[in-house]
Design an enzyme around this catalytic site. Structure first.
Site, PDB file in Angstrom:
ATOM      1  N   ASP A 173      14.530 -13.404 118.286  1.00  0.00           N
ATOM      2  CA  ASP A 173      14.822 -12.579 117.111  1.00  0.00           C
ATOM      3  C   ASP A 173      16.107 -13.003 116.395  1.00  0.00           C
ATOM      4  OD1 ASP A 173      13.850 -10.622 115.412  1.00  0.00           O
ATOM      5  OD2 ASP A 173      14.805  -8.951 116.470  1.00  0.00           O
ATOM      6  N   LYS A 224      10.177  -1.026 122.287  1.00  0.00           N
ATOM      7  CA  LYS A 224       8.931  -1.771 122.099  1.00  0.00           C
ATOM      8  C   LYS A 224       8.084  -1.707 123.368  1.00  0.00           C
ATOM      9  CE  LYS A 224      10.755  -5.376 118.997  1.00  0.00           C
ATOM     10  NZ  LYS A 224       9.880  -5.112 117.844  1.00  0.00           N
ATOM     11  N   LYS A 251      19.569 -13.543 110.369  1.00  0.00           N
ATOM     12  CA  LYS A 251      19.507 -12.425 111.322  1.00  0.00           C
ATOM     13  C   LYS A 251      19.747 -12.946 112.737  1.00  0.00           C
ATOM     14  CE  LYS A 251      16.155  -9.178 113.407  1.00  0.00           C
ATOM     15  NZ  LYS A 251      14.829  -8.520 113.300  1.00  0.00           N
ATOM     16  N   ARG A 279      17.380  -5.212 109.379  1.00  0.00           N
ATOM     17  CA  ARG A 279      17.843  -4.879 108.026  1.00  0.00           C
ATOM     18  C   ARG A 279      19.226  -4.230 108.047  1.00  0.00           C
ATOM     19  NH1 ARG A 279      12.522  -1.397 107.178  1.00  0.00           N
ATOM     20  NH2 ARG A 279      11.845  -2.979 108.664  1.00  0.00           N
TER      21      ARG A 279
HETATM   22  N1  BES Z   1      12.125  -8.300 115.279  1.00  0.00           N
HETATM   23  C1  BES Z   1      11.182  -7.348 114.829  1.00  0.00           C
HETATM   24  C2  BES Z   1      10.108  -7.970 113.936  1.00  0.00           C
HETATM   25  C3  BES Z   1       9.112  -8.881 114.619  1.00  0.00           C
HETATM   26  C4  BES Z   1       7.931  -8.372 115.117  1.00  0.00           C
HETATM   27  C5  BES Z   1       9.330 -10.233 114.665  1.00  0.00           C
HETATM   28  C6  BES Z   1       7.010  -9.219 115.701  1.00  0.00           C
HETATM   29  C7  BES Z   1       8.403 -11.080 115.250  1.00  0.00           C
HETATM   30  C8  BES Z   1       7.245 -10.563 115.767  1.00  0.00           C
HETATM   31  C9  BES Z   1      11.864  -6.243 114.012  1.00  0.00           C
HETATM   32  O1  BES Z   1      13.146  -5.939 114.411  1.00  0.00           O
HETATM   33  C10 BES Z   1      11.038  -5.019 114.156  1.00  0.00           C
HETATM   34  O2  BES Z   1      10.938  -4.540 115.252  1.00  0.00           O
HETATM   35  N2  BES Z   1      10.477  -4.530 113.063  1.00  0.00           N
HETATM   36  C11 BES Z   1       9.669  -3.362 113.090  1.00  0.00           C
HETATM   37  C12 BES Z   1      10.020  -2.509 111.886  1.00  0.00           C
HETATM   38  C13 BES Z   1       9.374  -1.158 111.882  1.00  0.00           C
HETATM   39  C14 BES Z   1       9.919  -0.321 113.019  1.00  0.00           C
HETATM   40  C15 BES Z   1       9.627  -0.507 110.562  1.00  0.00           C
HETATM   41  C16 BES Z   1       8.217  -3.793 113.031  1.00  0.00           C
HETATM   42  O3  BES Z   1       7.914  -4.784 112.366  1.00  0.00           O
HETATM   43  O4  BES Z   1       7.407  -3.196 113.725  1.00  0.00           O
HETATM   44 MN    MN Z   2      13.197  -4.508 115.931  1.00  0.00          MN
HETATM   45 ZN    ZN Z   3      14.202  -7.424 115.298  1.00  0.00          ZN
END
Ligand code: BES
Ligand code: MN
Ligand code: ZN
Length: 494
Positions: A283, A272, A260, A346
């Site tokens: 990321d 966020k 990724k 994803r």
């Molecule tokens: N890059 C983030 C995941 C992440 C979160 C990595 C904290 C490291 C630390 C990913 O793109 C993301 O934002 N995922 C969301 C998915 C949700 C919206 C279904 C998440 O984990 O909150």
């Molecule tokens: Mn994200």
């Molecule tokens: Zn992400």
């Protein structure tokens, strides 16, 4: 960092610090202390201190009076010799390197003769610990840059080609880990899709693997709708990086690694919170791990065919950004309803998993900082492992056991699929909070081809909130050693 094997006595070696491993059981403890007394008589008083117990996790720093300067002598406790593992040596060597580090450039570590591991495995682990533990990300500090060891020597009494080779190999793998850490730690203003591709290119030239970078036009031709949707809000074009190391037979199917490459994740329109958003410069750690692995695999000339695929883009909010409610179409023709633009990883991986099918691969493993849910489940210690192929999952577990990069398998039961059902498209990109790491993997499963597949969620293990035994705060480089081990043992099964 220069790493080498030297067949000289600790006293003679030209290093500013000497590290000894000290076991806690007899006769090894006393024998080791006697040896140090003989080589560095001036530190003798320190050796009768209770600090010289050899207890695992302890360290004693002393200064040896030489003719013209003083040298540091560090004793690191490793505990009982019959309980020693490679991990003990990694941690102890890291402790040694960190303890002596200030103000010096070179450190020599004495290869213990009482190690229950082979000399090769012991030396390999010591190099890993010393090199990985002394990593510093200093390139942006113009004032008081952190001091970094430049030379590490392993001291042995025997002339051994195999030990020398083990040391060289460990040093190469660590360089791959350093590369992954550097890329992960670089900020989004300097590291974005096109520069990430440039770093992949540099690595390929240094290590000798092939790289091809697809630009936006080609990505459009391929109809990679997931990558393009996430990229919509960014002023920086996406790239799709294809790397190939062909060390195996020309007709052998390759192992494909997918990383990724979100060079910064704001969340997009589903933005966020401000707090700690800066961490999302990491990321693209999955991409960094894949690039680091290709570097190491090529440098080691591993006798396997490996392909690395990196879809890369920023995830930004803007007037042109993709929105919740959008329905997008991927390279394989499937559609997804966007429930949350922050579930972007994803989407870009989906297209890469489709693209992987072109290679008729032996296996595909993707690695991604995919979900916050994985951090909640396993913290920063253990990588989430999921997948469809028992043998592949077992290979990864065995490699993890060997390298100390812990993984834990999470189940992909069909019952969870309900959470990502969409009323209007084939699938929905978010399954809500429960089992978030699993529903993310199940989303990916919709896009795999006819190949064994595994997925590593390194959201917790890739980004460290604090220093670990031999990992730094920030990008850890996780995945590189695991992948190299998996590739190295692919055919031998050892
Ligand atoms: N890059 C983030 C995941 C992440 C979160 C990595 C904290 C490291 C630390 C990913 O793109 C993301 O934002 N995922 C969301 C998915 C949700 C919206 C279904 C998440 O984990 O909150
Ligand atoms: Mn994200
Ligand atoms: Zn992400």
């Amino acid at each position: 960092m220069k790493v080498r094997y030297q067949q000289v006595s600790p006293y003679q070696v030209r290093a500013e610090a000497i590290a000894y491993f000290l076991p806690s059981d007899e006769p090894y403890r006393t024998a080791t202390l006697d040896r140090i007394r003989e080589e560095f008589p001036s530190v003798a008083p320190a050796l009768s201190s209770t600090d010289a117990s050899g207890k695992r996790g302890t360290a004693l720093l002393a200064y040896a009076a030489d003719q013209d300067r003083s040298r540091k002598v560090v004793l690191v406790g490793v505990g009982q010799t019959n309980e020693l593992t490679a991990e003990t040596f990694r941690r102890a060597a890291s402790t040694a390197a960190r303890r002596v580090q200030n103000g010096i450039r070179s450190c020599a570590l004495v290869l213990p003769e009482w190690s229950p591991l082979t000399a090769e495995d012991t030396a390999y682990a010591i190099v890993e610990g010393a090199v990985l533990g002394s990593y510093k990300f200093g390139r942006y500090k113009t004032v008081d840059p952190p001091e970094q060891l430049e030379e590490i020597s392993i001291l042995g009494t025997e002339r051994s080609v195999t030990v020398r080779r083990a040391i060289e190999q460990a040093a190469i793998v660590c360089k791959g880990v350093y590369l992954a850490r550097d890329l992960a730690n670089m900020p989004g203003n300097d590291l974005y899709p096109e520069t990430l591709a440039e770093y992949a290119r540099q690595a390929s030239m240094e290590a000798g693997f092939r790289v091809e970078v697809f630009t936006k036009r080609k990505i459009e031709q391929l109809k990679m709708g997931g990558l393009l949707a996430v990229n919509q809000g960014s002023v920086r074009p996406p790239v799709f990086i294809v790397m190939e190391w062909r060390g195996g037979k020309s007709k052998d199917a390759p192992i494909v690694l997918v990383g990724k490459g979100i060079t910064f994740d704001t969340g997009g329109i589903s933005i966020k919170p401000a707090e700690r958003m800066g961490e999302m410069k990491m990321d693209m750690h999955g991409a960094a791990s894949v690039i680091g692995t290709l570097y190491a695999a090529a440098k080691l000339k591993l006798p396997v065919n490996v392909v690395g695929l990196v879809p890369a883009t920023e995830n930004m909010p803007s007037g042109s950004a993709y929105r919740p409610g959008d329905i997008i179409r991927f390279m394989n023709g499937k559609t997804a309803e966007i429930d949350n633009t922050d579930a972007e990883g994803r989407l870009i991986l989906a297209d890469a998993l489709t693209y992987a099918e072109r290679y008729s691969p032996k296996a595909v493993v993707d690695i991604a900082t995919l979900t916050g849910a994985c951090v909640i489940a396993l913290g920063h210690v253990t990588t989430g492992l999921m997948g469809t192929d028992r043998l592949l999952l077992e290979r990864i577990k065995v490699a993890a056991e060997k390298t100390g990069e812990y993984v834990c398998e999470l189940p992909l039961y069909d019952e969870y699929l309900e959470q990502i059902k969409s009323d209007v498209a084939d699938v929905k990109n978010s399954g809500g909070r429960p089992a978030g790491a699993i529903t993310a993997a199940l989303f990916l499963k919709h896009f795999i081809g006819n190949y064994p597949w595994a997925h590593l969620d390194i959201a917790g293990t890739g980004m460290a909130p604090k220093e670990g035994p031999y990992t730094p705060k920030g990008g850890t480089g996780v995945g590189v050693r695991l992948f190299v081990e998996m590739l190295r043992s692919w055919d031998t099964g050892t």
